[in-house]
Design an enzyme around this catalytic site. Sequence first.
Site, short mmCIF file in Angstrom:
data_model
loop_
_atom_site.label_atom_id
_atom_site.label_comp_id
_atom_site.label_asym_id
_atom_site.label_seq_id
_atom_site.Cartn_x
_atom_site.Cartn_y
_atom_site.Cartn_z
N SER A 295 0.82 -1.21 0.00
CA SER A 295 0.00 0.00 0.00
C SER A 295 0.86 1.26 0.00
CB SER A 295 -0.88 0.01 1.25
OG SER A 295 -1.54 -1.22 1.39
N PHE B 12 -0.83 -8.25 -0.26
CA PHE B 12 -2.25 -8.33 0.08
C PHE B 12 -2.98 -7.08 -0.40
CE2 PHE B 12 -0.27 -11.12 3.29
CZ PHE B 12 -0.92 -12.29 2.94
N CYS B 13 -2.27 -5.95 -0.37
CA CYS B 13 -2.90 -4.70 -0.77
C CYS B 13 -1.83 -3.82 -1.41
CB CYS B 13 -3.50 -4.00 0.44
SG CYS B 13 -4.32 -2.47 0.07
N PRO B 14 -1.90 -3.47 -2.67
CA PRO B 14 -3.04 -3.60 -3.58
C PRO B 14 -3.33 -5.01 -4.09
CG PRO B 14 -1.20 -2.54 -4.71
CD PRO B 14 -0.79 -2.70 -3.29
#
Lengths: 379, 76
Positions: A295, B12-14
Amino acid sequence: MRVLVIGGGMGGTIFANLLARRIQQEMKTGKAQITMLSASHDHVYQPGWLYVAMGRATPDELVREQESLLESGIEFHVDPVEEFHLADNHVKCKSGKVHEYDIIVISTGSRPVPENIPGLKENSINCYTAENAVEFFKQLSDFKGGRIAVTVGLPHKCPMIPLELTFAMHDFIKDRGLLDKTEFYYTYPIGRVHSLENVAKWAAPEFDRMGIKYETLFNMKEVDGKNAEVLSEEGAAVKYDLLVAVPPHKGQEVIEKNGLGENGWIPTNRASLHMEGEHGQNVIILGDTTNLPISKAGSTAHFEAETAAENVAATIKIGRPVRSYDGKVFCFIEAGKDRATYAMFDYQNPPQPKAPNGAVHAFKMAYNKLYWASARGLL
Amino acid sequence: MSERVVDARGSFCPGPLMELISTMKVMSVGDTLELLSTDAGSAADVPEWIKKVGHEMLDTEQDSEGTWHIRVRKAK
Ligand SMILES: Cc1cc2nc3c(=O)[nH]c(=O)nc-3n(C[C@H](O)[C@H](O)[C@H](O)COP(=O)(O)OP(=O)(O)OC[C@H]3O[C@@H](n4cnc5c(N)ncnc54)[C@H](O)[C@@H]3O)c2cc1C
């Protein structure tokens, strides 16, 4: 040892302060020095723009003077870097000044590029700059009913924003008594409502409960302002009365221009945080501008900065780094105006979000103030 | 025609599919991409998206360490 930090945002500031505290002695005796170059005198707490968009903060509350956040002994200049000469260990700034280094840390962040999708910039609102967040609030408070569509570009910083904005707008419209005149239509690029599977599993039933409709596998291709509809790569069309965008992002132009990474994302080793490639052994990359598959969030920049500061301090003191970055990310998720939850994960472990509650929201509101201690490297 | 590798292991993220979509946007028609993923879901959700948009699936295999190698071509 000369450590040069490029970027006075979350990653650069936390790194420089943590390092300064670890090498006080070496800085006093002139064995080590830290210099920071940034593009602005201001340090902006960008997560606060979500609250600006909802009329719960104003942009001035989110800004501090960068120099006031830095440990004494850190040399600071507002003079954006224009040229990176990594093979020769120096950079050249806008003023023409050249800075040499032994270790360079690059944390220049990312920027929204709504203009990359035809029609998006002119026809949508977003909260990715202070001005845009104010405009968001104005348009949302003028909204009298109709369909609010949420559309999400890739890649983007702050992965929770699509959900947070939708929940926050729902509560805002509810408080204004307009819920029965408003339809929310949320779209998302992959086949569920959030990238994190467990977050999606929690959020989809919340949407159902609140009457928020959603369409997945929707990647915007263009916005047709005349007909007020968003067209997707997948061949779908979504009508809107108010279009809320999470725009696609790029890294800074200077990164691309210097050939450090396509679209401004610098190839980075996921464990050591060194730049990949020939001249990367004394180049550390932090925050949004890495190309890591994690992220783009302040917490990512923060945890990376902690690892890097420990490693650079150890390199100065004992000649080698001491640990690897484990991919840790921690994101609060505001689930409306008075409830929140969080997601914590790393390269190995997915998050296990809990049901949202008032206590986590209160903690997030407190963190919004505590951030300034975090930037100083105290938290 | 270029060939790229996107290493989305442990993402997992993105997550692998969003990494793939972001990268395909900057590729030229005819370019190929190999996605590395440790998420078993990728073996199903990548082909679903590729088919929906009209790109081309080349092949999918899992190596002895459990990593999925998914190869696609940008077709439009
Ligand atoms: C609306 C919104 C909500 C968010 N919410 C959250 C949240 O809840 N939680 C979370 O963890 N994250 C959140 N984020 C994301 C977070 O703000 C960023 O991920 C974080 O700021 C990244 O840190 P960074 O150091 O990479 O870049 P930045 O903090 O953006 O700093 C970049 C710095 O580089 C400087 N710079 C740029 N170009 C040059 C140059 N050429 N030379 C020198 N310096 C340069 C800039 O002046 C700036 O000081 C949010 C972001 C937004 C926009």
